[in-house]
Design an enzyme around this catalytic site. Structure first.
Site, PDB file in Angstrom:
ATOM      1  CE  LYS A 103      -4.372  -1.984   1.070  1.00  0.00           C
ATOM      2  NZ  LYS A 103      -5.345  -2.421   2.047  1.00  0.00           N
TER       3      LYS A 103
ATOM      4  NE  ARG B  62      -7.422  -8.532   0.540  1.00  0.00           N
ATOM      5  CZ  ARG B  62      -7.049  -7.797  -0.511  1.00  0.00           C
ATOM      6  NH1 ARG B  62      -6.046  -6.952  -0.395  1.00  0.00           N
ATOM      7  NH2 ARG B  62      -7.679  -7.912  -1.655  1.00  0.00           N
TER       8      ARG B  62
HETATM    9  N1  HH2 Z   1      -7.415  -4.045   0.759  1.00  0.00           N
HETATM   10  C1  HH2 Z   1      -7.771  -4.056  -0.532  1.00  0.00           C
HETATM   11  C2  HH2 Z   1      -8.852  -4.837  -0.962  1.00  0.00           C
HETATM   12  N2  HH2 Z   1      -9.532  -5.620  -0.106  1.00  0.00           N
HETATM   13  N3  HH2 Z   1      -9.846  -6.444   2.076  1.00  0.00           N
HETATM   14  C3  HH2 Z   1      -9.492  -6.451   3.382  1.00  0.00           C
HETATM   15  N4  HH2 Z   1     -10.153  -7.235   4.250  1.00  0.00           N
HETATM   16  N5  HH2 Z   1      -8.454  -5.685   3.856  1.00  0.00           N
HETATM   17  C4  HH2 Z   1      -7.740  -4.867   3.038  1.00  0.00           C
HETATM   18  O1  HH2 Z   1      -6.824  -4.162   3.529  1.00  0.00           O
HETATM   19  C5  HH2 Z   1      -8.089  -4.826   1.648  1.00  0.00           C
HETATM   20  C6  HH2 Z   1      -9.168  -5.642   1.196  1.00  0.00           C
HETATM   21  C7  HH2 Z   1      -7.020  -3.223  -1.505  1.00  0.00           C
HETATM   22  O2  HH2 Z   1      -5.958  -3.965  -2.050  1.00  0.00           O
HETATM   23  P1  HH2 Z   1      -6.022  -4.733  -3.447  1.00  0.00           P
HETATM   24  O3  HH2 Z   1      -7.063  -5.777  -3.446  1.00  0.00           O
HETATM   25  O4  HH2 Z   1      -4.651  -5.196  -3.756  1.00  0.00           O
HETATM   26  O5  HH2 Z   1      -6.341  -3.593  -4.488  1.00  0.00           O
HETATM   27  P2  HH2 Z   1      -7.664  -3.141  -5.253  1.00  0.00           P
HETATM   28  O6  HH2 Z   1      -8.693  -2.788  -4.241  1.00  0.00           O
HETATM   29  O7  HH2 Z   1      -7.194  -1.967  -6.053  1.00  0.00           O
HETATM   30  O8  HH2 Z   1      -8.114  -4.289  -6.109  1.00  0.00           O
END
Ligand code: HH2
Length: 259
Positions: A203, A239
């Site tokens: 992040k 995660r």
């Molecule tokens: N962060 C993201 C998405 N889902 N779920 C939980 N429980 N906790 C988190 O910190 C979290 C999440 C964002 O990361 P990512 O899936 O890599 O990116 P994007 O939302 O752009 O797909």
């Protein structure tokens, strides 16, 4: 928890796993590298994002989930009850809802009607605007109060408490300093009595604390430090995008802690 975003626009792996073959292969690799579960998502929640239609989200995730069923334990990262329902039918064991059941009035009931686990995450505002000017008097207590309330809502809807984990939502309506404070004061969230999940991997706060005020992502080295320090403070679900490196780092951390 490994992350496979079947999206063109996720903040760190957008487009990498949009092809179902690549998404399925990545999930298998993550499981082989030691992920206990792989979180499959079809909608980016990065700052500024607008969301996708139900049909589009289903078309992205279902072919992947169907091919992983019975082979790799999966969770579904969605705020849409229909996606959650179909994903659980296709074998998903956990519904990871970044809106903590606020995104759609049917979500709590849909999850309660399954045997799935659920992750309730804190977010201030919504992805489109959440990073504009996050404001808290005391970020840890306010996030904990929110999660306590959402936990009560989930239990009242019929979701068994032992199936629920909580997540402070790193990067979801928080400044750099607030994100780090949430890890530093993880005890405030642990006091709610449920397992805590942390998603700090890649992040932007990690890139920003390293000196680039415009960073959109953070490097693996910084992600590992965040995961290990969160683990030491009691987080039980990390995660992450880079599973092998995190499993190695956490194995060492666990040996030091003596768990
Ligand atoms: N962060 C993201 C998405 N889902 N779920 C939980 N429980 N906790 C988190 O910190 C979290 C999440 C964002 O990361 P990512 O899936 O890599 O990116 P994007 O939302 O752009 O797909």
């Amino acid at each position: 928890m490994g992350v496979v975003n079947v999206t063109p626009d996720s903040f760190s792996d957008g487009g990498v796993h949009l092809d179902p073959d690549r998404a399925v292969a990545a999930a298998h690799e993550m499981a082989a590298a030691g992920a206990a579960i792989v979180d499959v998502g079809g909608e980016s929640t990065r700052p500024g994002s607008d969301g996708v239609s139900l049909d589009e989200e289903l078309a992205r995730v279902l072919p992947v989930l169907e091919r992983l069923a019975g082979r790799v334990p999966v969770s579904i990262d969605t705020a849409k009850p229909e996606v959650a329902r179909r994903a659980v039918e296709a074998g998903a064991e956990l519904v990871n809802d970044v809106t903590a059941l606020r995104g759609h009035p049917d979500m709590a009931e849909v999850v309660a009607g399954t045997d799935a686990y659920v992750c309730l995450m804190h977010m201030q505002g919504e992805p489109r605007t959440m990073q504009v000017s996050p404001r808290y008097d005391d970020v840890a207590s306010e996030v904990a109060a929110f999660l306590e309330e959402r936990l009560a809502v989930a239990v009242a809807a019929g979701i068994r408490e032992e199936r629920i984990c909580l997540d402070p939502g790193i990067g979801f309506g928080k400044t750099v300093e607030q994100n780090f404070e949430l890890i530093r004061r993880l005890d405030v969230l642990l006091a709610l009595g449920r397992p805590v999940a942390i998603g700090f991997s890649r992040k932007s706060s990690l890139g920003r604390i390293l000196g680039d005020p415009e960073a959109r992502t953070g490097p693996l080295s910084a992600s590992l430090a965040a995961a290990v320090t969160a683990y030491e403070r009691g987080a039980t679900i990390l995660r992450v995008h880079d599973v092998r490196a995190h499993v190695e780092a956490l194995t060492v951390a666990r040996a030091v802690v003596g768990a």
